[in-house]
Design a protein around this motif. Structure first.
Motif, PDB file in Angstrom:
ATOM      1  N   LEU A  56     -42.831  15.826   8.257  1.00  0.00           N
ATOM      2  CA  LEU A  56     -43.120  16.824   7.743  1.00  0.00           C
ATOM      3  C   LEU A  56     -42.529  17.232   6.784  1.00  0.00           C
ATOM      4  O   LEU A  56     -41.314  17.145   7.354  1.00  0.00           O
ATOM      5  CB  LEU A  56     -43.732  17.964   8.162  1.00  0.00           C
ATOM      6  N   LYS A  57     -42.465  17.468   6.063  1.00  0.00           N
ATOM      7  CA  LYS A  57     -41.786  18.583   5.147  1.00  0.00           C
ATOM      8  C   LYS A  57     -41.186  19.977   5.938  1.00  0.00           C
ATOM      9  O   LYS A  57     -41.790  20.541   6.675  1.00  0.00           O
ATOM     10  CB  LYS A  57     -42.064  18.765   3.582  1.00  0.00           C
ATOM     11  N   ASN A  58     -39.997  20.427   5.754  1.00  0.00           N
ATOM     12  CA  ASN A  58     -39.887  21.780   6.078  1.00  0.00           C
ATOM     13  C   ASN A  58     -40.367  23.077   5.426  1.00  0.00           C
ATOM     14  O   ASN A  58     -40.425  22.600   3.297  1.00  0.00           O
ATOM     15  CB  ASN A  58     -38.333  21.724   6.103  1.00  0.00           C
ATOM     16  N   ARG A  59     -40.821  23.436   5.821  1.00  0.00           N
ATOM     17  CA  ARG A  59     -41.267  25.556   5.146  1.00  0.00           C
ATOM     18  C   ARG A  59     -40.206  26.743   5.012  1.00  0.00           C
ATOM     19  O   ARG A  59     -39.578  26.602   5.724  1.00  0.00           O
ATOM     20  CB  ARG A  59     -42.666  25.902   5.850  1.00  0.00           C
ATOM     21  N   ASP A  60     -40.921  27.238   3.908  1.00  0.00           N
ATOM     22  CA  ASP A  60     -39.984  28.320   4.157  1.00  0.00           C
ATOM     23  C   ASP A  60     -41.280  29.521   3.416  1.00  0.00           C
ATOM     24  O   ASP A  60     -42.626  29.130   2.601  1.00  0.00           O
ATOM     25  CB  ASP A  60     -39.193  28.057   2.631  1.00  0.00           C
ATOM     26  N   PHE A  61     -40.820  31.006   3.449  1.00  0.00           N
ATOM     27  CA  PHE A  61     -41.846  31.811   3.211  1.00  0.00           C
ATOM     28  C   PHE A  61     -40.559  33.292   2.308  1.00  0.00           C
ATOM     29  O   PHE A  61     -39.812  33.103   2.876  1.00  0.00           O
ATOM     30  CB  PHE A  61     -41.561  32.881   4.311  1.00  0.00           C
ATOM     31  N   ILE A  62     -40.969  34.321   1.191  1.00  0.00           N
ATOM     32  CA  ILE A  62     -40.990  35.358   0.551  1.00  0.00           C
ATOM     33  C   ILE A  62     -41.358  36.290   0.816  1.00  0.00           C
ATOM     34  O   ILE A  62     -42.684  35.761   1.135  1.00  0.00           O
ATOM     35  CB  ILE A  62     -40.841  35.093  -0.968  1.00  0.00           C
TER      36      ILE A  62
END
Length: 216
Positions: A56-62
């Motif tokens: 899976l691809k890594n995730r990020d948030f703002i």
């Protein structure tokens, strides 16, 4: 979800959920986290990225986060926003916190942590990933927070023990952000990566893996 934290005060639990320096010590799946700026004395904007299990691809948030002491109890709430200086990154899937919150209830030397989250991880995730996260990963993440709380007082005594800008706004050195710079992050405006074809044999999410735990 909820977890009873024996021998952990509500104050300690509140500090652990705020202290990004300490999070780097216990959240092994976190890639990076930092504060971007402050809106008020009890609201800021920050960045968080976490390592997802291969392939899976890594995730990020703002996220825009706000917090509030409620007598002896505490609340922390966040939701995703867009900031013009922090667009989507090439190697990450930008996920969306519709609303995520912690409620900390005090019980003397003990405390109870309540956790609620509505998150769109984006991408068309396989059902086995969703099932694994809901059944095993999230509860393990709560236990990991509890274990981190037990070690925090000793760690904090050695690392800027008086620095707690979430309690003392005068210590906050973040640049001010105008609400006009931000807009609500809608999930349907982000690219949808199709990962539904990934098989469980190729992927690995152990019961000890808390890759899907998030910062407040």
């Amino acid at each position: 979800m909820k977890i009873v934290c024996k021998d952990v005060t509500a104050e300690t639990l509140y500090d652990v959920l705020h202290d990004t320096s300490y999070r780097k010590k216990w959240d092994s799946n976190m890639i990076d986290t930092y504060d971007i700026g402050r809106l008020t004395v009890n609201a800021d904007v920050g960045y968080y990225s976490w390592r997802c299990p291969s392939p899976l691809k890594n995730r990020d948030f703002i996220t825009l986060r706000s917090w509030l002491p409620l007598g002896g109890d505490y609340m922390i709430i966040n939701y995703s926003v867009k900031h013009p200086k922090y667009p989507q990154k090439k190697d990450y899937v930008r996920a969306v916190s519709v609303q995520t919150g912690y409620l900390i209830k005090s019980n003397g030397v003990n405390s109870t942590l309540f956790y609620m989250t509505q998150v769109d991880p984006k991408g068309s995730l396989p059902k086995w990933v969703v099932n694994k996260v809901s059944q095993f990963v999230a509860p393990k993440a709560m236990k990991k927070i509890y274990k981190a709380c037990l070690k925090y007082p000793e760690w904090k005594r050695k690392h800027n023990p008086h620095l707690k800008p979430w309690l003392y706004p005068e210590q906050n050195t973040l640049p001010s952000i105008s609400p006009a710079e931000l807009s609500l992050q809608h999930a349907d405006s982000l690219e949808n990566i199709d990962e539904s074809g990934l098989s469980e044999e190729r992927g690995h999410i152990s019961d000890e893996d808390d890759s899907y735990s998030k910062e407040s």
